[in-house]
Design a protein around this motif. Structure first.
Motif, PDB file in Angstrom:
ATOM      1  N   LEU A 284       0.830  -1.202   0.000  1.00 15.90           N
ATOM      2  CA  LEU A 284       0.000   0.000   0.000  1.00 15.90           C
ATOM      3  C   LEU A 284       0.866   1.253   0.000  1.00 15.90           C
ATOM      4  O   LEU A 284       0.601   2.204  -0.736  1.00 15.90           O
ATOM      5  N   LEU A 285       1.920   1.270   0.828  1.00 18.86           N
ATOM      6  CA  LEU A 285       2.820   2.421   0.864  1.00 18.86           C
ATOM      7  C   LEU A 285       3.515   2.612  -0.471  1.00 18.86           C
ATOM      8  O   LEU A 285       3.663   3.744  -0.949  1.00 18.86           O
ATOM      9  N   ALA A 286       3.937   1.495  -1.079  1.00 12.84           N
ATOM     10  CA  ALA A 286       4.599   1.599  -2.385  1.00 12.84           C
ATOM     11  C   ALA A 286       3.645   2.136  -3.436  1.00 12.84           C
ATOM     12  O   ALA A 286       4.028   2.949  -4.291  1.00 12.84           O
ATOM     13  N   SER A 287       2.386   1.703  -3.373  1.00 13.27           N
ATOM     14  CA  SER A 287       1.404   2.185  -4.337  1.00 13.27           C
ATOM     15  C   SER A 287       1.140   3.679  -4.168  1.00 13.27           C
ATOM     16  O   SER A 287       1.080   4.435  -5.154  1.00 13.27           O
ATOM     17  N   ARG A 288       1.012   4.128  -2.902  1.00 12.94           N
ATOM     18  CA  ARG A 288       0.796   5.559  -2.648  1.00 12.94           C
ATOM     19  C   ARG A 288       2.002   6.376  -3.113  1.00 12.94           C
ATOM     20  O   ARG A 288       1.850   7.464  -3.657  1.00 12.94           O
ATOM     21  N   ARG A 289       3.202   5.834  -2.925  1.00 10.79           N
ATOM     22  CA  ARG A 289       4.400   6.550  -3.350  1.00 10.79           C
ATOM     23  C   ARG A 289       4.442   6.669  -4.871  1.00 10.79           C
ATOM     24  O   ARG A 289       4.791   7.721  -5.418  1.00 10.79           O
ATOM     25  N   ARG A 290       4.069   5.575  -5.566  1.00 16.37           N
ATOM     26  CA  ARG A 290       4.049   5.633  -7.034  1.00 16.37           C
ATOM     27  C   ARG A 290       3.057   6.667  -7.531  1.00 16.37           C
ATOM     28  O   ARG A 290       3.336   7.420  -8.480  1.00 16.37           O
ATOM     29  N   LEU A 426      -3.988  20.787   4.752  1.00 14.03           N
ATOM     30  CA  LEU A 426      -3.151  19.955   5.613  1.00 14.03           C
ATOM     31  C   LEU A 426      -3.491  18.474   5.487  1.00 14.03           C
ATOM     32  O   LEU A 426      -2.616  17.627   5.651  1.00 14.03           O
ATOM     33  N   ARG A 427      -4.749  18.161   5.199  1.00 11.33           N
ATOM     34  CA  ARG A 427      -5.077  16.745   4.993  1.00 11.33           C
ATOM     35  C   ARG A 427      -4.345  16.208   3.773  1.00 11.33           C
ATOM     36  O   ARG A 427      -3.832  15.084   3.782  1.00 11.33           O
ATOM     37  N   GLY A 428      -4.301  16.996   2.716  1.00 14.82           N
ATOM     38  CA  GLY A 428      -3.557  16.570   1.533  1.00 14.82           C
ATOM     39  C   GLY A 428      -2.072  16.435   1.821  1.00 14.82           C
ATOM     40  O   GLY A 428      -1.413  15.513   1.325  1.00 14.82           O
ATOM     41  N   GLU A 434       2.593  10.753   4.549  1.00 16.98           N
ATOM     42  CA  GLU A 434       2.436   9.337   4.863  1.00 16.98           C
ATOM     43  C   GLU A 434       2.777   8.457   3.667  1.00 16.98           C
ATOM     44  O   GLU A 434       3.267   7.334   3.846  1.00 16.98           O
ATOM     45  N   ALA A 435       2.529   8.931   2.452  1.00 16.31           N
ATOM     46  CA  ALA A 435       2.877   8.162   1.259  1.00 16.31           C
ATOM     47  C   ALA A 435       4.367   7.931   1.150  1.00 16.31           C
ATOM     48  O   ALA A 435       4.817   6.956   0.539  1.00 16.31           O
ATOM     49  N   LEU A 436       5.162   8.798   1.766  1.00 20.63           N
ATOM     50  CA  LEU A 436       6.611   8.647   1.769  1.00 20.63           C
ATOM     51  C   LEU A 436       7.108   7.987   3.050  1.00 20.63           C
ATOM     52  O   LEU A 436       8.304   8.007   3.342  1.00 20.63           O
ATOM     53  N   GLY A 437       6.177   7.417   3.817  1.00 19.06           N
ATOM     54  CA  GLY A 437       6.561   6.719   5.033  1.00 19.06           C
ATOM     55  C   GLY A 437       6.787   7.620   6.224  1.00 19.06           C
ATOM     56  O   GLY A 437       7.360   7.184   7.227  1.00 19.06           O
ATOM     57  N   GLY A 438       6.352   8.880   6.146  1.00 15.37           N
ATOM     58  CA  GLY A 438       6.579   9.826   7.233  1.00 15.37           C
ATOM     59  C   GLY A 438       5.334  10.092   8.043  1.00 15.37           C
ATOM     60  O   GLY A 438       4.335   9.376   7.933  1.00 15.37           O
ATOM     61  N   ARG A 439       5.391  11.135   8.843  1.00 19.66           N
ATOM     62  CA  ARG A 439       4.237  11.512   9.648  1.00 19.66           C
ATOM     63  C   ARG A 439       4.190  13.023   9.804  1.00 19.66           C
ATOM     64  O   ARG A 439       5.219  13.701   9.757  1.00 19.66           O
ATOM     65  N   LEU A 440       2.976  13.544   9.977  1.00 19.72           N
ATOM     66  CA  LEU A 440       2.734  14.977  10.125  1.00 19.72           C
ATOM     67  C   LEU A 440       1.963  15.205  11.409  1.00 19.72           C
ATOM     68  O   LEU A 440       0.958  14.545  11.671  1.00 19.72           O
ATOM     69  N   VAL A 441       2.436  16.136  12.239  1.00 18.55           N
ATOM     70  CA  VAL A 441       1.801  16.453  13.519  1.00 18.55           C
ATOM     71  C   VAL A 441       1.539  17.950  13.569  1.00 18.55           C
ATOM     72  O   VAL A 441       2.444  18.751  13.280  1.00 18.55           O
ATOM     73  N   VAL A 442       0.319  18.340  13.905  1.00 16.67           N
ATOM     74  CA  VAL A 442      -0.053  19.750  14.021  1.00 16.67           C
ATOM     75  C   VAL A 442      -0.579  19.991  15.432  1.00 16.67           C
ATOM     76  O   VAL A 442      -1.512  19.320  15.878  1.00 16.67           O
ATOM     77  N   ALA A 454       6.927  17.649  10.744  1.00 17.70           N
ATOM     78  CA  ALA A 454       6.880  16.543   9.800  1.00 17.70           C
ATOM     79  C   ALA A 454       8.238  15.876   9.760  1.00 17.70           C
ATOM     80  O   ALA A 454       9.271  16.515   9.967  1.00 17.70           O
ATOM     81  N   GLU A 455       8.239  14.581   9.512  1.00 11.28           N
ATOM     82  CA  GLU A 455       9.490  13.858   9.348  1.00 11.28           C
ATOM     83  C   GLU A 455       9.322  12.779   8.281  1.00 11.28           C
ATOM     84  O   GLU A 455       8.240  12.227   8.102  1.00 11.28           O
TER      85      GLU A 455
END
Length: 459
Positions: A284-290, A426-428, A434-442, A454-455
């Motif tokens: 799933l992560l690979a698909s989102r990244r593609r 921000l949702r986008g 997340e598609a790049l395996g990271g995370r976003l915190v607000v 973000a990281e």
């Protein structure tokens, strides 16, 4: 065999009951018969799955009937009952507990002493904190308390309560045999450590090893190859799954061997399920990244087409200034040209055009284009939100590399209260991160400004 054993227990119960009860007390005879036959029937039932458990259950019933022959034999049933509650002893402490149960049942008046009985049962309860053991302890504790405080009706109620409790205990032991408890224990231990350690501790064989089938051979956790001729192969539906190398005496009890095999099958199935879930998540992560990379590529191509086509032609026309400016902003939104030189120049350009003064801290290191683009868009969206809603006087953008991660932090001194669950900006960005395996915190508490973190992992 099972039918013959059941009929023998019934005949022994009727015979001893006739010896102990007078014809004028058919109720007492019936209650006594019900207790003994509850264990005998439970033993006959369990013989189908565990010979040792079935024989112990039957022994409890027969010993109960033996108590009708002489008051000195009243507590004989507690010997095999304690053995049943402890299960197959695997340690010296467990063996001592089983032996103590038999000795206390034979040597009078050990179980007859309430104080000694309480001490024995307390030790058993510490050793085996299970439902059946708790039920037995409750019977002993309750009887001792009633006799100690001389409660009204004790003489009549105590035997009835004890008999009823034993019938309930027999029913519980039909469904919760030692093998079942052993399987639970193996599963509990294997959740916090290796299956090999869990099995070795449970069956008392430190030399025990577990091998898993791979490429037609069995390998343990360290990668050493195991010889199937020296162990027991665990199969499921005719298909070999694993190999247990062990001391032959450790799994001599068929019930114990089957319980261990069930635990191994469950562990292997659980590991396979986790591996399948991990593979699905990675896919799933690979698909989102593609999809993300494809979208960025399309944005870049569209920005290039705008620059090469409409922008160049409009630049030659008089009076096209406003339209040209709008198209420039659109092209920059699709993909800033500064990103071609890396994240650093893109962030400098972003800070120059920001409506609120920006303090920048960033490395000059070049990263993968998709990471640089994601970091840029997070900063751009955060600064745009600050300009629109925060009423801030200053902002800070800090980007750094740490322990294989690209980290960025955008803060302002505005009014706070931002809700990142509303709106699409921000949702986008969260989807992109997340598609790049990271995370976003607000974090944006009212009157305390907004903090966006973000990281992304990078190699």
């Amino acid at each position: 065999m099972r039918t013959a054993l059941f009929l023998a227990a019934l005949a022994f119960g009727l015979l001893t009951g006739a010896f102990a009860f007078v014809p004028s007390d058919p109720g007492g005879w019936a209650r006594d018969l019900a207790v003994g036959m509850s264990f005998a029937a439970a033993g006959v039932f369990r013989l189908r799955t565990s010979r040792s458990v079935g024989l112990l259950l039957t022994a409890v019933g027969m010993a109960w009937f033996a108590g009708n022959l002489d008051p000195a034999l009243w507590y004989w049933h507690r010997g095999p009952l304690v053995h049943l509650l402890i299960g197959q002893p695997r340690t010296r402490l467990e063996l001592a507990a089983v032996v103590s149960g038999y000795v206390a049942a034979v040597v009078q008046p050990t179980w007859h002493s309430d104080m000694v009985a309480i001490v024995l049962v307390t030790g058993l309860l510490v050793l085996r904190r299970t439902g059946p053991m708790a039920c037995f302890a409750l019977l002993v504790y309750g009887g001792a308390a009633a006799r100690t405080f001389l409660l009204p009706g004790t003489a009549i109620a105590l035997p009835l309560a004890y008999q009823a409790g034993l019938v309930v205990l027999a029913a519980v032991l039909v469904w919760r045999a030692p093998g079942d408890r052993l399987t639970d224990r193996v599963i509990e231990l294997s959740e916090t450590g290796s299956l090999r350690q869990a099995l070795a501790e449970t069956v008392g064989d430190r030399s025990l090893n577990v091998g898993y089938l791979r490429d037609g051979h069995y390998y343990d956790d360290s990668g050493a190859r195991l010889d199937p001729r020296r162990g027991t192969v665990i199969s499921h539906e005719g298909r070999p799954l694993a190999l247990i190398v062990h001391d032959p005496a450790a799994l001599a009890d068929p019930a114990l061997a089957e319980a261990v095999a069930a635990a191994v099958r469950l562990s292997v199935a659980n590991a396979a399920l986790h591996a399948e879930i991990r593979a699905s998540v990675l896919e799933l992560l690979a698909s989102r990244r593609r999809l993300l990379l494809a979208a960025d590529e399309e944005r870049g191509e569209l920005a290039e087409q705008l620059a090469e086509g409409p922008l160049r032609r409009l630049a030659a026309l008089p009076g096209a200034g406003p339209v040209l400016a709008d198209l420039h902003r659109l092209a920059l939104g699709l993909r800033p040209r500064e990103l071609d030189g890396g994240l650093a120049p893109a962030l400098r350009a972003l800070a120059r055009s920001a409506a609120v003064p920006v303090q920048l801290t960033f490395p000059e290191t070049r990263l993968a284009p998709e990471l640089e683009a994601a970091a840029y868009y997070v900063c751009a969206e955060a600064l745009a939100n600050t300009a629109k809603h925060a009423r801030a006087t200053r902002t800070a953008v800090r980007v750094w590399l740490h322990d294989g991660r690209l980290c960025l932090e955008i803060t302002d001194d505005g009014v706070g209260g931002a809700d990142h669950t509303r709106g699409t900006g921000l949702r986008g960005l969260a989807d992109r991160v997340e598609a790049l395996g990271g995370r976003l915190v607000v974090r944006s508490p009212p009157a305390e400004g907004t903090h966006v973190y973000a990281e992304f992992p990078f190699t």
